[in-house]
Design a protein around this motif. Structure first.
Motif, PDB file in Angstrom:
ATOM      1  N   GLU A 264      32.912 -20.802 137.954  1.00  0.00           N
ATOM      2  CA  GLU A 264      31.390 -21.113 138.136  1.00  0.00           C
ATOM      3  C   GLU A 264      30.817 -19.995 138.903  1.00  0.00           C
ATOM      4  O   GLU A 264      29.926 -19.269 138.718  1.00  0.00           O
ATOM      5  CB  GLU A 264      30.923 -22.267 138.620  1.00  0.00           C
ATOM      6  N   HIS A 291      26.240 -29.113 134.002  1.00  0.00           N
ATOM      7  CA  HIS A 291      26.568 -29.681 135.111  1.00  0.00           C
ATOM      8  C   HIS A 291      27.373 -28.431 136.008  1.00  0.00           C
ATOM      9  O   HIS A 291      26.965 -28.268 137.175  1.00  0.00           O
ATOM     10  CB  HIS A 291      27.086 -30.708 135.180  1.00  0.00           C
ATOM     11  N   ARG A 292      28.456 -28.017 135.472  1.00  0.00           N
ATOM     12  CA  ARG A 292      29.331 -26.869 136.202  1.00  0.00           C
ATOM     13  C   ARG A 292      28.405 -25.674 136.445  1.00  0.00           C
ATOM     14  O   ARG A 292      28.411 -25.371 137.666  1.00  0.00           O
ATOM     15  CB  ARG A 292      30.384 -26.710 135.392  1.00  0.00           C
ATOM     16  N   THR A 294      25.161 -25.500 137.075  1.00  0.00           N
ATOM     17  CA  THR A 294      24.060 -25.740 138.051  1.00  0.00           C
ATOM     18  C   THR A 294      24.778 -26.608 139.268  1.00  0.00           C
ATOM     19  O   THR A 294      24.235 -26.698 140.071  1.00  0.00           O
ATOM     20  CB  THR A 294      23.390 -26.715 137.581  1.00  0.00           C
ATOM     21  N   SER A 295      26.010 -26.315 139.537  1.00  0.00           N
ATOM     22  CA  SER A 295      26.821 -27.153 140.671  1.00  0.00           C
ATOM     23  C   SER A 295      26.508 -26.137 141.929  1.00  0.00           C
ATOM     24  O   SER A 295      26.922 -26.397 143.165  1.00  0.00           O
ATOM     25  CB  SER A 295      28.178 -27.424 140.410  1.00  0.00           C
ATOM     26  N   LEU A 296      26.248 -24.845 141.595  1.00  0.00           N
ATOM     27  CA  LEU A 296      26.177 -23.770 142.717  1.00  0.00           C
ATOM     28  C   LEU A 296      24.628 -23.672 143.348  1.00  0.00           C
ATOM     29  O   LEU A 296      23.826 -23.919 142.286  1.00  0.00           O
ATOM     30  CB  LEU A 296      26.438 -22.621 142.423  1.00  0.00           C
ATOM     31  N   SER A 299      21.599 -21.597 141.369  1.00  0.00           N
ATOM     32  CA  SER A 299      21.659 -21.544 139.934  1.00  0.00           C
ATOM     33  C   SER A 299      20.352 -21.332 139.186  1.00  0.00           C
ATOM     34  O   SER A 299      20.506 -20.897 138.156  1.00  0.00           O
ATOM     35  CB  SER A 299      22.620 -22.688 139.379  1.00  0.00           C
TER      36      SER A 299
END
Length: 420
Positions: A264, A291-292, A294-296, A299
């Motif tokens: 990511e 989801h992955r 936007t996990s940072l 994003s």
């Protein structure tokens, strides 16, 4: 190079063995010990049984020069660690006045009355070195026997971490002449562990004795971790980097990052460098890809949105997938996933779009399209690339693996677009 100092971590408590709590202490302690040059060689969990605990002390002392023990120091009858230490070291419990003063102040500060059980927490084996606990009521203990250091710490994570950081690690650095332990990792994707091992076999065989290699597979990825031990940090770091430089040409097509890089974060950096955006159209992954992405934090600079189109109606109405395509080829097909990705890119107004459709399981498959059949696609400004995955029959694994392969398809597409 100095002799390697080894450590064993011993966690005590029935609750760990019953699976009622997750042992996060061991991972943290192991990382901290590595940071000062002590190699953890084993971790052991033991229930609240004095005989088993004593046997674990004996065994650990044969394997390691440092034994870190956590848990079993509370005021109740099931906490037997101190009694096990007394028997193992031939000592008796005695109230430690320094410990009692600190525990009394702990309760007074909080306006709480002490009980006899609280007072007894100041009772320590009379031949231990008292380690003050400023963050709780269970004192730490330091013992030495036959050249082995035994450290007993409370199991409460924030108390244990504070004692380790401010008391135990500094004492260990004074007690032992320590080496440097460093790690370098090469992150790969798209090649299985055994195939990777075959490719780099000659390089691995030529590694110097003080550098060890570990293969760490995880959902379509394999991390190659090099661990070096030496007495000079700068020299060791240079040697590890030299080994990375040697292996890179052999497996360059599979490398996506190094050390702490995640798929990511690598994708985020690529998108930001191109000032590009991405969106997703997900069926079988149910939003897990987005989801992955936007996990940072931050994003929103590159992620526009997602369409989770589980039904054929939404595939047609939101993404513009042709009804004829669905009727002729089905929802799980190359034709459908291609139209999903292109429709998402069009609807979301993004530079790139990735799409997933498949049979995650555990049922719903057929002879022609068994469970684990998944199609993924990535639409770019110039083309749409697709890939067929043949996965397992475990739903959670299929979702995780699909998201990983879809993200990697995106990564490769971004790199290719940047080279045009």
């Amino acid at each position: 190079m100095n002799p390697i100092i080894r450590a064993e971590i011993l966690t005590i408590g029935d609750e760990i063995l019953f699976g009622q709590i997750i042992d996060t202490n061991t991972q943290w302690i192991g990382s901290e010990l590595t940071g000062i040059g002590i190699r953890t060689v084993r971790k052991t969990s033991v229930g609240d049984d004095k005989k088993d605990i004593i046997a674990a002390f004996t065994d650990a002392g044969k394997r390691a020069e440092v034994v870190i023990v956590t848990g079993g120091l509370g005021p109740t009858k099931d906490d037997v660690t101190k009694y096990a230490f007394c028997e193992y070291f031939g000592s008796t419990l005695k109230i430690n006045e320094d410990a009692l003063t600190l525990i009394t102040a702990f309760f007074a500060k909080r306006g709480r009355a002490m009980t006899e059980l609280n007072i007894q927490q100041a009772a320590l084996p009379d031949n231990c070195t008292y380690v003050p606990n400023q963050w709780g009521t269970a004192p730490g203990m330091w013992f030495e026997k036959d050249g082995v250091v035994y450290v007993s710490l409370p199991g409460v994570p924030y108390e244990m971490k504070s004692l380790m950081e401010f008391e135990i690690l500094p004492r260990l650095k004074q007690r032992f002449v320590l080496n440097v332990i460093q790690h370098k990792s090469v992150r790969t994707i798209g090649i299985g562990e055994s195939f990777l091992a075959e490719k780099i076999a000659a390089w691995e065989s030529a590694l110097p004795d003080h550098i060890r290699l570990a293969y760490l597979p995880h959902f379509g990825q394999v991390k190659l971790r090099l661990t070096g031990t030496g007495d000079n940090a700068d020299v060791l770091n240079t040697q590890l980097l030299e080994q990375v430089d040697l292996v890179r040409p052999i497996i360059d097509e599979y490398i996506f990052g190094y050390d702490q890089d995640e798929l990511e974060s690598v994708i985020a950096a690529l998108l930001i460098s191109q000032q590009a955006t991405v969106g997703t159209a997900e069926s079988c992954t149910g939003g897990f890809v987005s989801h992955r992405l936007t996990s940072l934090p931050g994003s929103s600079a590159y992620f526009q949105g997602a369409v989770v189109s589980y039904s054929n109606e939404l595939k047609m109405n939101l993404l513009g997938v042709s009804g004829d395509t669905l009727a002729e080829h089905g929802a799980v097909s190359e034709q459908t996933v291609k139209e999903m990705a292109e429709g998402a890119r069009r609807a979301l107004g993004t530079t790139y779009a990735i799409a997933t459709t498949g049979i995650a399981g555990p049922d719903g498959g057929s002879a022609e399209k068994p469970v684990g059949t998944v199609w993924i696609a990535c639409a770019t400004p110039t083309e749409t690339v697709t890939q067929l995955l043949k996965l397992a029959n475990i739903r959670s694994i299929n979702i995780e693996m699909t998201s990983t392969y879809a993200l990697n398809l995106l990564r490769k597409a971004i790199i290719k677009s940047g080279q045009i």
